[in-house]
Design a protein around this motif. Structure first.
Motif, PDB file in Angstrom:
ATOM      1  N   LEU A 475       0.828  -1.210   0.000  1.00 39.91           N
ATOM      2  CA  LEU A 475       0.000   0.000   0.000  1.00 39.91           C
ATOM      3  C   LEU A 475       0.860   1.257   0.000  1.00 39.91           C
ATOM      4  O   LEU A 475       0.513   2.255  -0.646  1.00 39.91           O
ATOM      5  CB  LEU A 475      -0.927  -0.011   1.217  1.00 39.91           C
ATOM      6  CG  LEU A 475      -2.035  -1.070   1.221  1.00 39.91           C
ATOM      7  CD1 LEU A 475      -2.765  -1.085   2.554  1.00 39.91           C
ATOM      8  CD2 LEU A 475      -3.029  -0.807   0.079  1.00 39.91           C
ATOM      9  N   GLN A 476       1.969   1.213   0.703  1.00 44.21           N
ATOM     10  CA  GLN A 476       2.866   2.371   0.729  1.00 44.21           C
ATOM     11  C   GLN A 476       3.455   2.635  -0.652  1.00 44.21           C
ATOM     12  O   GLN A 476       3.532   3.786  -1.109  1.00 44.21           O
ATOM     13  CB  GLN A 476       3.985   2.141   1.740  1.00 44.21           C
ATOM     14  CG  GLN A 476       4.879   3.368   1.973  1.00 44.21           C
ATOM     15  CD  GLN A 476       5.828   3.164   3.121  1.00 44.21           C
ATOM     16  OE1 GLN A 476       6.598   2.201   3.157  1.00 44.21           O
ATOM     17  NE2 GLN A 476       5.799   4.069   4.081  1.00 44.21           N
ATOM     18  N   GLN A 477       3.851   1.568  -1.339  1.00 41.95           N
ATOM     19  CA  GLN A 477       4.431   1.714  -2.673  1.00 41.95           C
ATOM     20  C   GLN A 477       3.391   2.213  -3.678  1.00 41.95           C
ATOM     21  O   GLN A 477       3.670   3.080  -4.516  1.00 41.95           O
ATOM     22  CB  GLN A 477       5.015   0.383  -3.144  1.00 41.95           C
ATOM     23  CG  GLN A 477       6.243  -0.055  -2.347  1.00 41.95           C
ATOM     24  CD  GLN A 477       6.644  -1.483  -2.654  1.00 41.95           C
ATOM     25  OE1 GLN A 477       5.969  -2.190  -3.418  1.00 41.95           O
ATOM     26  NE2 GLN A 477       7.741  -1.937  -2.050  1.00 41.95           N
ATOM     27  N   GLU A 478       2.167   1.664  -3.585  1.00 39.53           N
ATOM     28  CA  GLU A 478       1.133   2.019  -4.551  1.00 39.53           C
ATOM     29  C   GLU A 478       0.553   3.408  -4.324  1.00 39.53           C
ATOM     30  O   GLU A 478       0.194   4.105  -5.274  1.00 39.53           O
ATOM     31  CB  GLU A 478       0.002   0.988  -4.509  1.00 39.53           C
ATOM     32  CG  GLU A 478       0.424  -0.403  -4.976  1.00 39.53           C
ATOM     33  CD  GLU A 478      -0.659  -1.442  -4.773  1.00 39.53           C
ATOM     34  OE1 GLU A 478      -0.457  -2.594  -5.200  1.00 39.53           O
ATOM     35  OE2 GLU A 478      -1.731  -1.111  -4.186  1.00 39.53           O
ATOM     36  N   ARG A 479       0.463   3.815  -3.046  1.00 36.91           N
ATOM     37  CA  ARG A 479      -0.241   5.048  -2.720  1.00 36.91           C
ATOM     38  C   ARG A 479       0.660   6.147  -2.159  1.00 36.91           C
ATOM     39  O   ARG A 479       0.180   7.242  -1.870  1.00 36.91           O
ATOM     40  CB  ARG A 479      -1.353   4.753  -1.697  1.00 36.91           C
ATOM     41  CG  ARG A 479      -2.428   3.809  -2.227  1.00 36.91           C
ATOM     42  CD  ARG A 479      -3.382   3.405  -1.125  1.00 36.91           C
ATOM     43  NE  ARG A 479      -4.481   2.586  -1.628  1.00 36.91           N
ATOM     44  CZ  ARG A 479      -5.768   2.913  -1.553  1.00 36.91           C
ATOM     45  NH1 ARG A 479      -6.131   4.051  -0.996  1.00 36.91           N
ATOM     46  NH2 ARG A 479      -6.715   2.118  -2.028  1.00 36.91           N
ATOM     47  N   GLY A 480       1.934   5.856  -1.971  1.00 42.96           N
ATOM     48  CA  GLY A 480       2.841   6.854  -1.418  1.00 42.96           C
ATOM     49  C   GLY A 480       2.517   7.221   0.016  1.00 42.96           C
ATOM     50  O   GLY A 480       2.741   8.361   0.447  1.00 42.96           O
ATOM     51  N   LEU A 481       1.983   6.277   0.797  1.00 45.84           N
ATOM     52  CA  LEU A 481       1.564   6.545   2.169  1.00 45.84           C
ATOM     53  C   LEU A 481       2.758   6.769   3.095  1.00 45.84           C
ATOM     54  O   LEU A 481       3.852   6.229   2.877  1.00 45.84           O
ATOM     55  CB  LEU A 481       0.751   5.371   2.712  1.00 45.84           C
ATOM     56  CG  LEU A 481      -0.639   5.151   2.111  1.00 45.84           C
ATOM     57  CD1 LEU A 481      -1.184   3.791   2.519  1.00 45.84           C
ATOM     58  CD2 LEU A 481      -1.580   6.248   2.564  1.00 45.84           C
ATOM     59  N   SER A 482       2.530   7.548   4.129  1.00 46.92           N
ATOM     60  CA  SER A 482       3.496   7.713   5.219  1.00 46.92           C
ATOM     61  C   SER A 482       2.905   7.065   6.464  1.00 46.92           C
ATOM     62  O   SER A 482       1.718   7.230   6.744  1.00 46.92           O
ATOM     63  CB  SER A 482       3.768   9.192   5.485  1.00 46.92           C
ATOM     64  OG  SER A 482       4.316   9.819   4.339  1.00 46.92           O
ATOM     65  N   TYR A 483       3.753   6.332   7.207  1.00 48.48           N
ATOM     66  CA  TYR A 483       3.292   5.642   8.410  1.00 48.48           C
ATOM     67  C   TYR A 483       4.067   6.122   9.633  1.00 48.48           C
ATOM     68  O   TYR A 483       5.298   6.280   9.572  1.00 48.48           O
ATOM     69  CB  TYR A 483       3.525   4.129   8.311  1.00 48.48           C
ATOM     70  CG  TYR A 483       2.815   3.411   7.186  1.00 48.48           C
ATOM     71  CD1 TYR A 483       1.482   3.652   6.896  1.00 48.48           C
ATOM     72  CD2 TYR A 483       3.481   2.448   6.428  1.00 48.48           C
ATOM     73  CE1 TYR A 483       0.830   2.959   5.881  1.00 48.48           C
ATOM     74  CE2 TYR A 483       2.850   1.753   5.413  1.00 48.48           C
ATOM     75  CZ  TYR A 483       1.519   2.012   5.134  1.00 48.48           C
ATOM     76  OH  TYR A 483       0.886   1.324   4.134  1.00 48.48           O
ATOM     77  N   LEU A 484       3.354   6.324  10.735  1.00 49.42           N
ATOM     78  CA  LEU A 484       3.986   6.411  12.046  1.00 49.42           C
ATOM     79  C   LEU A 484       3.622   5.108  12.744  1.00 49.42           C
ATOM     80  O   LEU A 484       2.460   4.872  13.080  1.00 49.42           O
ATOM     81  CB  LEU A 484       3.477   7.619  12.839  1.00 49.42           C
ATOM     82  CG  LEU A 484       4.107   7.815  14.229  1.00 49.42           C
ATOM     83  CD1 LEU A 484       5.620   7.992  14.115  1.00 49.42           C
ATOM     84  CD2 LEU A 484       3.491   9.004  14.945  1.00 49.42           C
ATOM     85  N   PHE A 485       4.611   4.244  12.936  1.00 52.08           N
ATOM     86  CA  PHE A 485       4.379   2.868  13.377  1.00 52.08           C
ATOM     87  C   PHE A 485       4.778   2.730  14.846  1.00 52.08           C
ATOM     88  O   PHE A 485       5.967   2.718  15.175  1.00 52.08           O
ATOM     89  CB  PHE A 485       5.186   1.915  12.499  1.00 52.08           C
ATOM     90  CG  PHE A 485       4.887   0.459  12.729  1.00 52.08           C
ATOM     91  CD1 PHE A 485       3.788  -0.129  12.136  1.00 52.08           C
ATOM     92  CD2 PHE A 485       5.711  -0.316  13.529  1.00 52.08           C
ATOM     93  CE1 PHE A 485       3.511  -1.474  12.347  1.00 52.08           C
ATOM     94  CE2 PHE A 485       5.446  -1.654  13.744  1.00 52.08           C
ATOM     95  CZ  PHE A 485       4.339  -2.236  13.147  1.00 52.08           C
ATOM     96  N   ILE A 486       3.776   2.663  15.725  1.00 46.12           N
ATOM     97  CA  ILE A 486       4.013   2.518  17.164  1.00 46.12           C
ATOM     98  C   ILE A 486       4.044   1.033  17.499  1.00 46.12           C
ATOM     99  O   ILE A 486       3.102   0.296  17.177  1.00 46.12           O
ATOM    100  CB  ILE A 486       2.908   3.217  17.973  1.00 46.12           C
ATOM    101  CG1 ILE A 486       2.910   4.713  17.675  1.00 46.12           C
ATOM    102  CG2 ILE A 486       3.093   2.977  19.465  1.00 46.12           C
ATOM    103  CD1 ILE A 486       1.749   5.465  18.289  1.00 46.12           C
ATOM    104  N   SER A 487       5.113   0.579  18.138  1.00 49.94           N
ATOM    105  CA  SER A 487       5.227  -0.853  18.407  1.00 49.94           C
ATOM    106  C   SER A 487       6.233  -1.112  19.520  1.00 49.94           C
ATOM    107  O   SER A 487       7.087  -0.279  19.809  1.00 49.94           O
ATOM    108  CB  SER A 487       5.675  -1.584  17.138  1.00 49.94           C
ATOM    109  OG  SER A 487       5.758  -2.981  17.365  1.00 49.94           O
TER     110      SER A 487
END
Length: 538
Positions: A475-487
């Motif tokens: 999804l990031q590659q297809e849509r150029g999304l940015s994620y803040l990943f809390i883990s």
């Protein structure tokens, strides 16, 4: 009984559930042994029958469950499969105890910790209330809970997740059982707390010579703590043997697939010229605290997020890690304006957000979405899949009518790796991994530019984790999304994130590219997190 005689000898366990329209075989022909002072692990994905097998031993199955006539569960010569309800009640909590995955659902929220421990102690022992209370304090001290004399007067919600799990262990050990069944005891805990809980169980096993049945999907845990492993799939044992043999030379394809399911790979290269999407400067969040009585109480301030800076590029995945209480989720919610800030500035796509009213923020909400840790809690059980995903489209005025919105719902489902024919089903009809895909579908249906991912894989099986990671990458590659990943799962962070920020007590203690921080941590705190994540040792 000598060391080579099993304390539990389970043979041909079979469990079926009566369902509308037929029966479901949950467990078929499962046999295993448990020995004093040793740990037997049942591993497999969700739905493999691990927990049903454990509940069959305890005779805690639901009314719809039927134990097969061939089932034999020998404990010190007695077949527990055929004991009466009264006979089993004498064994449960006394000779055989069980701790569950989610202590908050096992502890009574309206009773203090001490009262609940006293109840367990007095149920199986002829002992006075005062003596039982003193024993409760001793048990809390034994499981390394600080200030046990004070904790017995607290309610479950006043303890951290790790402390609640320690209380559950104290209850399980209250009457010095011969067998302890630990059903996913550390799944939702931080890596450091997980290591502490597992070390505690191992320490108490050695101290009292208990036999331990460890149910888990975390193979790192199994490798470190189990003596013998039974691999389960679709209610059957696919492979069993000593831990070293199973990990060193797995024979069954399913076992090999499980062992290969650890999150792998790394984030793709980030565009060097990528613009800043989200920025936070000196973000501060404070909570007022009050202690003492009504007339002599004292007030204080807890700084949950202490003037932190953050910058997220377009198309980047930034990891936010740290123990429970470090301020990760509070920081993420402040950045998305879900909670009040006590200081600092936030900008999204160059627009300052901190001064906007709730009404003004509504225009930005579709562009900033959130996926939470527990999809079952965040998906309305009374709404169908279509209603859940379509709700955001309706609220934000997206779509040219019902037909167009339904088309968007179907597309979101396909993009999340789900069939578009499930729109009329409900959340309870899906597995944990499928529900998390539904939560992702709901988020991407609004075509956001940024998604806050708050522990989205912590309660999922390793193979399902890998699927969700692959989905997020695509999804990031297809849509150029940015994620803040809390883990708190550094293995997932290593596989998914470009950069990582390490938080402790509301402050940033270390940050940088994932490869640098996780392979060469500079602070003692980060080193401890890395050891706990990759070695299950602190």
């Amino acid at each position: 009984m000598n060391d080579m005689t099993p304390i539990i000898d389970a043979r041909k366990i079979g469990v079926t559930f009566r369902m509308q329209g037929g029966v479901v075989e949950a467990v078929r022909d499962v046999s295993f042994q448990v020995y004093k002072g040793r740990t037997t692990a049942l591993v497999g994905e969700s739905g493999s029958g691990k927990s049903v097998t454990a509940r069959a031993i305890m005779r805690l199955l639901s009314r719809r469950a039927v134990l097969s006539g061939e089932t034999r569960i020998f404990f010190e010569g007695a077949d527990m499969a055929h004991l009466s309800g009264g006979q089993m009640r004498k064994l449960r909590g006394n000779r055989i105890s069980m701790i569950f995955q989610e202590p908050m659902s096992s502890l009574n929220p309206i009773y203090k910790i001490g009262r609940q421990l006293v109840e367990v102690i007095r149920l199986h022992r002829k002992i006075g209330r005062r003596a039982a209370w003193n024993k409760a304090v001793e048990l809390l001290a034994e499981v390394h809970i600080p200030d046990p004399g004070m904790r017995v007067h607290q309610y479950p919600h006043q303890l951290s997740g790790g402390q609640r799990q320690r209380v559950m262990i104290a209850m399980a050990l209250a009457n010095r059982p011969d067998v302890l069944i630990a059903d996913e005891p550390t799944t939702a805990l931080d890596v450091t707390v997980q290591a502490q809980i597992l070390r505690l169980i191992d320490e108490l096993k050695a101290k009292y010579g208990m036999g331990v049945i460890l149910i888990t999907h975390d193979l790192t845990v199994v490798r470190q703590f189990a003596d013998h492993v039974y691999v389960m799939q679709h209610g059957e044992v696919r492979e069993s043997g000593p831990t070293d043999a199973i990990f060193g030379n797995p024979a069954h394809p399913y076992t090999r697939r499980l062992l290969a399911s650890d999150p792998k790979g790394s984030a793709g290269a980030l565009d060097a010229n990528a613009e800043t999407l989200l920025r936070g400067d000196a973000v501060r969040v404070e909570y007022p605290l009050r202690s003492g009585g009504f007339f002599n109480g004292k007030s204080s301030i807890l700084t949950a997020v202490d003037s932190l800076d953050i910058e997220l590029k377009r198309g980047e995945t930034l990891g936010l890690v740290g123990e429970s209480g470090s301020g990760k989720t509070t920081f993420g919610q402040a950045l998305t304006r879900l909670i009040h800030m006590d200081g600092g500035r936030i900008s999204f796509c160059g627009q300052s957000l901190e001064g906007l009213s709730e009404r003004e923020m509504r225009a930005w909400r579709p562009r900033m979405q959130i996926v939470f840790q527990d999809p079952f809690a965040s998906l309305n059980p009374r709404m169908s899949v279509r209603q859940i995903i379509e709700e955001g489209l309706i609220v934000n005025g997206i779509g040219a009518g019902a037909k167009d919105r339904f088309r968007r719902v179907q597309q979101a489902l396909r993009d999340a790796g789900l069939p578009d024919t499930i729109a009329h089903r409900f959340p309870h009809e899906f597995s944990g991994g499928q529900r998390q895909r539904l939560a992702i579908a709901r988020a991407i249906a609004l075509e956001p530019e940024f998604i806050l991912l708050d522990e989205p894989t912590s309660a999922l099986d390793l193979s399902v984790q890998s699927q969700i990671i692959a989905l997020l990458r695509r999804l990031q590659q297809e849509r150029g999304l940015s994620y803040l990943f809390i883990s708190h799962d550094l293995k997932v962070v290593r596989a998914l994130c470009h950069r990582v920020i390490v938080m402790q007590r509301g402050k940033i203690v270390e940050q940088g590219p994932v490869s640098d921080v996780l392979s060469n941590p500079q602070t003692e705190y980060t080193q401890r997190l890395v050891r706990a994540a990759f070695e299950v040792a602190i």
